[in-house]
Design a protein around this motif. Structure first.
Motif, PDB file in Angstrom:
ATOM      1  N   ASN A   1       0.763  -1.175  -0.032  1.00 31.63           N
ATOM      2  CA  ASN A   1      -0.049   0.021   0.026  1.00 31.63           C
ATOM      3  C   ASN A   1       0.700   1.398  -0.096  1.00 31.63           C
ATOM      4  N   ASN A   2       2.063   1.115   0.239  1.00 26.10           N
ATOM      5  CA  ASN A   2       2.959   2.178   0.220  1.00 26.10           C
ATOM      6  C   ASN A   2       3.160   2.903  -1.349  1.00 26.10           C
ATOM      7  N   LYS A   3       2.820   4.245  -1.449  1.00 22.86           N
ATOM      8  CA  LYS A   3       2.652   4.686  -2.649  1.00 22.86           C
ATOM      9  C   LYS A   3       4.306   5.231  -2.977  1.00 22.86           C
ATOM     10  N   HIS A   4       5.045   4.359  -3.229  1.00 20.66           N
ATOM     11  CA  HIS A   4       6.596   4.687  -3.764  1.00 20.66           C
ATOM     12  C   HIS A   4       6.247   4.790  -5.249  1.00 20.66           C
ATOM     13  N   SER A   5       6.844   5.623  -6.055  1.00 15.33           N
ATOM     14  CA  SER A   5       6.884   6.006  -7.575  1.00 15.33           C
ATOM     15  C   SER A   5       8.206   5.588  -7.737  1.00 15.33           C
ATOM     16  N   GLY A   6       8.400   4.539  -8.655  1.00 13.55           N
ATOM     17  CA  GLY A   6       9.917   4.103  -9.273  1.00 13.55           C
ATOM     18  C   GLY A   6      10.254   5.323 -10.416  1.00 13.55           C
ATOM     19  N   LEU A   7       9.047   5.679 -11.048  1.00 15.61           N
ATOM     20  CA  LEU A   7       9.327   6.766 -12.261  1.00 15.61           C
ATOM     21  C   LEU A   7      10.065   7.915 -11.467  1.00 15.61           C
ATOM     22  N   LYS A   8       9.689   8.441 -10.354  1.00 15.49           N
ATOM     23  CA  LYS A   8      10.222   9.562  -9.780  1.00 15.49           C
ATOM     24  C   LYS A   8      11.888   9.320  -9.564  1.00 15.49           C
ATOM     25  N   HIS A   9      12.058   8.005  -9.300  1.00 14.42           N
ATOM     26  CA  HIS A   9      13.479   7.616  -8.910  1.00 14.42           C
ATOM     27  C   HIS A   9      14.216   7.615 -10.161  1.00 14.42           C
ATOM     28  N   ILE A  10      13.613   7.095 -11.159  1.00 14.94           N
ATOM     29  CA  ILE A  10      14.234   7.097 -12.316  1.00 14.94           C
ATOM     30  C   ILE A  10      14.622   8.530 -12.927  1.00 14.94           C
ATOM     31  N   LEU A  11      13.579   9.310 -12.923  1.00 13.86           N
ATOM     32  CA  LEU A  11      13.874  10.563 -13.242  1.00 13.86           C
ATOM     33  C   LEU A  11      14.971  11.219 -12.690  1.00 13.86           C
ATOM     34  N   HIS A  12      15.187  11.143 -11.271  1.00 15.80           N
ATOM     35  CA  HIS A  12      16.347  11.702 -10.542  1.00 15.80           C
ATOM     36  C   HIS A  12      17.517  10.944 -11.101  1.00 15.80           C
ATOM     37  N   MET A  13      17.487   9.939 -11.372  1.00 16.97           N
ATOM     38  CA  MET A  13      18.905   9.184 -11.678  1.00 16.97           C
ATOM     39  C   MET A  13      19.323   9.715 -13.171  1.00 16.97           C
ATOM     40  N   ILE A  14      18.333  10.045 -13.925  1.00 14.60           N
ATOM     41  CA  ILE A  14      18.692  10.494 -15.249  1.00 14.60           C
ATOM     42  C   ILE A  14      19.257  11.929 -15.159  1.00 14.60           C
ATOM     43  N   LEU A  15      18.656  12.709 -14.221  1.00 17.56           N
ATOM     44  CA  LEU A  15      18.863  14.040 -13.951  1.00 17.56           C
ATOM     45  C   LEU A  15      20.263  14.031 -13.599  1.00 17.56           C
ATOM     46  N   CYS A  16      20.632  13.282 -12.597  1.00 23.66           N
ATOM     47  CA  CYS A  16      21.883  12.956 -11.738  1.00 23.66           C
ATOM     48  C   CYS A  16      23.098  12.629 -12.818  1.00 23.66           C
ATOM     49  N   CYS A  17      22.880  11.624 -13.422  1.00 21.99           N
ATOM     50  CA  CYS A  17      23.716  10.922 -14.435  1.00 21.99           C
ATOM     51  C   CYS A  17      23.719  11.502 -15.581  1.00 21.99           C
ATOM     52  N   GLY A  18      22.823  11.818 -16.281  1.00 15.29           N
ATOM     53  CA  GLY A  18      22.668  12.155 -17.475  1.00 15.29           C
ATOM     54  C   GLY A  18      22.976  13.754 -17.877  1.00 15.29           C
ATOM     55  N   PHE A  19      22.762  14.445 -16.925  1.00 16.77           N
ATOM     56  CA  PHE A  19      23.055  15.971 -16.938  1.00 16.77           C
ATOM     57  C   PHE A  19      24.490  16.027 -17.135  1.00 16.77           C
ATOM     58  N   PRO A  20      25.307  15.447 -16.271  1.00 10.34           N
ATOM     59  CA  PRO A  20      27.000  15.590 -16.326  1.00 10.34           C
ATOM     60  C   PRO A  20      27.458  15.025 -17.777  1.00 10.34           C
TER      61      PRO A  20
ATOM     62  N   VAL B   1      27.576  15.693  -5.697  1.00 11.29           N
ATOM     63  CA  VAL B   1      26.654  16.631  -5.183  1.00 11.29           C
ATOM     64  C   VAL B   1      25.236  16.263  -5.549  1.00 11.29           C
ATOM     65  N   MET B   2      24.827  16.087  -6.638  1.00 14.51           N
ATOM     66  CA  MET B   2      23.645  15.983  -7.020  1.00 14.51           C
ATOM     67  C   MET B   2      22.776  14.461  -6.684  1.00 14.51           C
ATOM     68  N   MET B   3      23.964  13.682  -6.305  1.00 17.99           N
ATOM     69  CA  MET B   3      23.320  12.298  -5.903  1.00 17.99           C
ATOM     70  C   MET B   3      23.111  12.646  -4.404  1.00 17.99           C
ATOM     71  N   PHE B   4      23.968  13.334  -3.723  1.00 22.34           N
ATOM     72  CA  PHE B   4      23.728  13.783  -2.202  1.00 22.34           C
ATOM     73  C   PHE B   4      22.456  14.316  -2.003  1.00 22.34           C
ATOM     74  N   LEU B   5      22.179  15.550  -3.010  1.00 20.40           N
ATOM     75  CA  LEU B   5      20.801  16.038  -2.715  1.00 20.40           C
ATOM     76  C   LEU B   5      19.653  15.114  -3.077  1.00 20.40           C
ATOM     77  N   MET B   6      19.898  14.294  -3.945  1.00 23.87           N
ATOM     78  CA  MET B   6      18.705  13.302  -4.277  1.00 23.87           C
ATOM     79  C   MET B   6      18.484  12.400  -3.067  1.00 23.87           C
TER      80      MET B   6
END
Length: 84
Positions: free
Chosen positions: A9-28, A59-64
């Motif tokens: 019942n926990n409303k954990h979104s995997g899509l949000k995690h994937i978007l953060h990973m794309i931002l943290c790894c893809g942006f650099p 730094v971005m991973m720490f913030l995430m």
């Protein structure tokens, strides 16, 4: 208390995690791709970005991670009341 029911019942979104990973790894990676162009247009800006770039991902991973921990504390499983 049924642990598995509360976990489902926990409303954990995997899509949000994937978007953060794309931002943290893809942006650099995108910045690395554009670094020759940036250096050609402005050598001092290119040198500055090249010095900062290795620290950008950690730094971005720490913030995430801090955002994820903060969100988990707001919706902790221990706050809900169970009917045993």
């Amino acid at each position: 208390m049924d642990y598995h029911k509360t976990k489902v019942n926990n409303k954990h979104s995997g899509l949000k995690h994937i978007l953060h990973m794309i931002l943290c790894c893809g942006f650099p990676m995108v910045i690395i791709g554009f670094l020759p162009l940036i250096t050609k247009l402005n050598p001092s800006a290119g040198a500055t970005i090249a010095k900062i770039l290795p620290f950008l991902c950690p730094v971005m991973m720490f913030l995430m991670v801090t955002m994820m921990i903060r969100n988990n504390k707001k919706s902790s499983c221990c706050e809900s009341k169970y009917n045993d």
